[in-house]
Design an enzyme around this catalytic site. Structure first.
Site, mmCIF file in Angstrom:
data_model
loop_
_atom_site.group_PDB
_atom_site.id
_atom_site.type_symbol
_atom_site.label_atom_id
_atom_site.label_comp_id
_atom_site.label_asym_id
_atom_site.label_seq_id
_atom_site.Cartn_x
_atom_site.Cartn_y
_atom_site.Cartn_z
ATOM 1 N N HIS A 251 6.222 -0.155 -0.084
ATOM 2 C CA HIS A 251 6.903 -1.448 -0.211
ATOM 3 C C HIS A 251 5.938 -2.557 -0.636
ATOM 4 C CE1 HIS A 251 5.993 -2.294 4.195
ATOM 5 N NE2 HIS A 251 5.959 -3.536 3.753
ATOM 6 N N SER B 198 1.186 -4.701 6.845
ATOM 7 C CA SER B 198 1.666 -3.550 6.115
ATOM 8 C C SER B 198 0.565 -3.043 5.215
ATOM 9 C CB SER B 198 2.888 -3.913 5.287
ATOM 10 O OG SER B 198 4.016 -3.780 6.085
ATOM 11 N N ASP C 19 6.032 5.727 3.579
ATOM 12 C CA ASP C 19 5.874 4.413 2.946
ATOM 13 C C ASP C 19 4.439 4.201 2.438
ATOM 14 O OD1 ASP C 19 6.060 1.782 2.160
ATOM 15 O OD2 ASP C 19 7.012 1.072 4.000
HETATM 16 N N1 ARG Z 1 10.157 -4.284 7.969
HETATM 17 C C1 ARG Z 1 8.968 -4.005 7.232
HETATM 18 C C2 ARG Z 1 8.196 -5.318 6.923
HETATM 19 O O1 ARG Z 1 8.540 -6.353 7.340
HETATM 20 C C3 ARG Z 1 9.214 -3.189 6.015
HETATM 21 C C4 ARG Z 1 10.002 -3.854 4.923
HETATM 22 C C5 ARG Z 1 10.213 -3.021 3.703
HETATM 23 N N2 ARG Z 1 11.231 -2.010 3.871
HETATM 24 C C6 ARG Z 1 12.569 -2.227 3.665
HETATM 25 N N3 ARG Z 1 13.407 -1.252 3.891
HETATM 26 N N4 ARG Z 1 13.034 -3.371 3.245
HETATM 27 O O2 ARG Z 1 7.850 -5.762 5.906
HETATM 28 N N1 ASP Z 2 6.608 -4.611 7.452
HETATM 29 C C1 ASP Z 2 5.653 -5.651 7.706
HETATM 30 C C2 ASP Z 2 4.792 -5.955 6.473
HETATM 31 O O1 ASP Z 2 5.234 -5.784 5.366
HETATM 32 C C3 ASP Z 2 4.830 -5.353 8.907
HETATM 33 C C4 ASP Z 2 5.473 -5.902 10.149
HETATM 34 O O2 ASP Z 2 6.092 -6.978 10.093
HETATM 35 O O3 ASP Z 2 5.337 -5.266 11.195
HETATM 36 O O4 ASP Z 2 3.713 -6.502 6.570
#
Ligand code: ARG
Ligand code: ASP
Length: 721
Positions: free
Chosen positions: A88, A647, A224
């Site tokens: 991502h 991330s 990921d």
């Molecule tokens: N929640 C994670 C972060 O804040 C991963 C986001 C990317 N993945 C998604 N399915 N949108 O960034």
């Molecule tokens: N998914 C998040 C990021 O992209 C990490 C988190 O918020 O735990 O940095």
């Protein structure tokens, strides 16, 4: 003694020593680990030394952990500058190389040799060369008696003086960041590489497996990750893209452990957490739970529902909106989890208890008596700022984020306001027109019209009425929507270009007759005139108070484990592999396996499809050296305190080897940005063996594995005993 009981006892001892600061977690400055952190890390099982993590005289781990494009983290995993980060995090680069013929998002991408690695415009990674505390230099001459404005202007001057005088090489940069709300200042010498090429990415059905449904959720089964390579000039220094550049020879790269992890193992995450607010007063947290989060969630809820329906019924719209939808859904979902978690863990009450203790301590010493009034000042200020904060959130969510026509209008307003000369206007106009081409490629008027109607209705009904723009008072939103979307030229690229034809006078005249623009301008000017000035005035007072409150906590609790809030600088967080109990009678194991991917498999589904090749490997149990007792590990969780920006961060074992790749947090613990509760806050990582398995067995990219250094720390230790 059983490990669990040992942990409980340790927690108990901490609770007795610092009843209020018993909360664990923390994101620590890598150059300042000596002492408390070091012994805590050792008691959790760390075997390496803290010089292995950060050392100014020798290469150390920090030389292998660059900030990835300012928003994510990455790590160097080979002597040829091979770089690992999340799928991502590399998503827009992978997307930018994709077309119908080469759909790397759907099919994945693997460069078979250096020649096939793909350059990326504007993608950079930044290493930290050195970290120096410069608090004394920055606060020199700043007096308590100075007004807030005087303080800030002295600080700004001192910062630029220090930045320009601190020694560095010509290709490096000095940056200073405030810590503890401006009670400490730290300078970073950095090195930024500008030629970063895409090396490999799994298909989205692995890299984004589970998509929005599984986002922020455990148990998780996502691969990921993506791979890039840093290129440098012939002297191994940063350089703009050139075909003559060569793979960067890093000062350090991570060895990769094939021995995996088990419950209770020490883990450390090293990366660039973006922002946390761990030291807010209870009044601020109450406002987030009761007013601000619900408003933002409701607006995004409305926008997402509308968009989802279009996406399900139209393949073109699905592609156009996939990335925008994911990004809006990401924080929508996070805020919901955050509010639930704050409520469930009684965060407000815990803050109130702390505040009582704080006042009691402040009263004990004549020198700290001034601190006793801080909390009632906060209470007053948060009461005053409430309607402004809420109005601001409605405006930014509706006009700057969710309704695309208003987003374009906001940029046009910038163009109108920036007029200085005819020539500069025409240059800016051209830039604007070029920049909008990509935007309109992914724009659908019908979707936007429905989003407008749904979110503007909420805005007009729910935002504080005393600050509502004229345009939204007693308005019939559905006929307003109809009239804007049937007449505005902003809903189509060609008609927008036409509208912008001519000299500045003609353009601005046409613009100010456009229904969409007139409406947006009303909202923007109401915001700029009636909301923003008072918001900023109060917010400056709150920030100043927060700085004093922070200092007061450091003064009154000198032995407490107080860490600085995240600010996008390099931090270390550590903990243990650990499951958790999200609710009564439910316990989540800390590790998932490929079996779970197959359990979730829904053929043809856009979130839960699985590539045939992966199914075949699963059926054949062809896991090579990456299996753990016959099963293939996929994801795991631990008690590391992470946030957005972490991330792509390396997860590191007790000996300093790479064991995983951080990418998310669990649903019940998403409130950790405001209140970290060790019982339910967990970070989610991809097991490095899954990454290696996908590269080796799934993609047949063995040449990449050959570049890496694979190690067996656990078996080496046991055989050497
Ligand atoms: N929640 C994670 C972060 O804040 C991963 C986001 C990317 N993945 C998604 N399915 N949108 O960034
Ligand atoms: N998914 C998040 C990021 O992209 C990490 C988190 O918020 O735990 O940095």
């Amino acid at each position: 003694m059983n490990q669990r009981i040992k942990n409980l006892l340790k927690a108990l001892v901490l609770c007795i020593a610092f009843p209020i600061y018993a909360q664990q977690g923390g994101m620590w400055i890598p150059s300042l680990l000596k002492g408390m952190n070091e012994s805590e890390m050792q008691s959790l099982g760390m075997k390496m030394s803290i010089q292995d993590i950060y050392d100014i005289n020798n290469s150390s781990m920090k030389d292998a952990v660059p900030h990835f494009n300012g928003g994510c983290t990455s790590e160097v995993i080979s002597p040829q500058g091979l770089l690992l980060t999340n799928h991502h995090c590399g998503y827009s680069q992978i997307q930018s190389h994709s077309s119908i013929e080469h759909d790397y998002l759907t099919d994945g991408f693997w460069a078979e040799s250096l020649n096939e690695e793909l350059p990326n415009e504007n993608l950079t990674v930044t290493f930290i060369v050195r970290i120096e505390d410069v608090t004394n230099q920055v606060l020199e001459g700043v007096l308590n008696t100075d007004s807030e404005g005087e303080k800030q202007s002295k600080i700004t001057k001192n910062i630029s003086k220090t930045v320009s005088s601190f020694p560095k090489e010509s290709w490096q940069e000095n940056k200073i960041k405030a810590f503890f709300e401006g009670n400490q200042y730290i300078l970073f010498v950095t090195e930024t590489f500008k030629d970063i090429r895409l090396v490999g990415a799994p298909p989205a059905s692995i890299g984004k497996f589970g998509s929005d449904t599984d986002n922020w959720v455990w148990p998780r089964h996502t691969g990921d990750f993506s791979l890039f390579r840093i290129y440098a000039d012939k002297n191994n220094k940063p350089a703009a893209y050139s075909k003559d550049n060569v793979p960067y020879k890093p000062k350090y790269f991570f060895p990769i452990s094939l021995d995996g992890i088990a419950e209770d193992d020490f883990t450390m995450v090293f990366g660039y957490p973006g922002q946390t607010q761990e030291y807010l007063p209870s009044y601020a947290v109450e406002q987030i739970i009761n007013d601000l989060n619900p408003a933002k969630i409701a607006i995004r809820d409305a926008a997402l529902k509308v968009t989802d329906e279009f996406m399900r019924n139209d393949q073109t719209i699905k592609i156009q909106y996939a990335s925008k939808y994911a990004s809006i859904a990401n924080y929508w979902k996070k805020w919901i989890g955050e509010s639930l978690g704050l409520t469930k863990t009684n965060a407000v009450q815990a803050k109130k208890d702390f505040e009582k203790d704080f006042i009691k301590r402040a009263k004990q010493n004549p020198q700290t008596l001034d601190y006793t009034t801080l909390l009632s000042e906060f209470e007053q200020l948060y009461k005053q700022i409430a309607p402004y904060s809420l109005s601001r959130d409605y405006f930014t969510e509706v006009a700057m984020r969710n309704v695309e026509l208003l987003v374009v209008a906001y940029r046009l307003y910038g163009l109108e306001r920036s007029y200085t000369t005819e020539q500069s206007f025409s240059d800016k106009k051209e830039n604007f027109i070029n920049a909008q081409e990509r935007f309109y490629k992914n724009y659908n008027k019908n979707v936007d019209e429905k989003v407008f109607e749904a979110t503007v209705s909420l805005y007009s009904q729910k935002a504080p009425q005393q600050f509502l723009p004229e345009e939204l008072k007693n308005v019939d939103v559905s006929s307003l929507t109809e009239s804007i979307y049937s007449q505005s030229k902003l809903t189509d690229y060609e008609s927008l270009k036409k509208l912008l034809e001519g000299n500045s006078k003609e353009v601005l005249k046409k613009l100010n007759r456009d229904k969409g623009y007139i409406f947006a301008k009303g909202l923007i000017e109401n915001y700029i005139q009636n909301i923003l000035p008072e918001y900023e005035k109060l917010n400056t007072q709150i920030e100043a108070l927060q700085r004093t409150y922070m200092k007061a906590q450091l003064d009154l609790y000198p032995d407490a484990r107080i860490f600085p809030d995240a600010n996008s600088t390099l931090r270390v967080t550590y903990g243990k592999v650990d499951g958790y109990s999200p609710k009564d009678a439910v316990y989540y194991e800390p590790l998932t396996y490929l079996d779970g991917v197959i359990e979730k498999y829904v053929p043809g589904d856009y979130e839960f499809d699985v590539p045939q090749k992966l199914i075949d490997l699963y059926n054949a149990k062809d896991y090579g050296q990456y299996a753990d007792n016959g099963k293939l590990p996929v994801n795991f969780i631990a008690t590391n305190h992470t946030t957005g920006g972490n991330s792509g961060s390396p997860a590191i074992d007790a000996y300093g080897n790479l064991i995983g790749l951080n990418f998310d947090r669990v649903w019940e613990g998403t409130m950790s940005d405001i209140y970290y509760d060790p019982s339910i806050c967990r970070n989610i990582m991809v097991d490095i063996r899954y990454v290696l398995f996908i590269i080796d067995k799934f993609a047949n990219a063995k040449h990449l594995i050959d570049e890496m250094k694979l190690v067996h720390p656990k078996s080496e230790i046991s055989t050497s005993k």
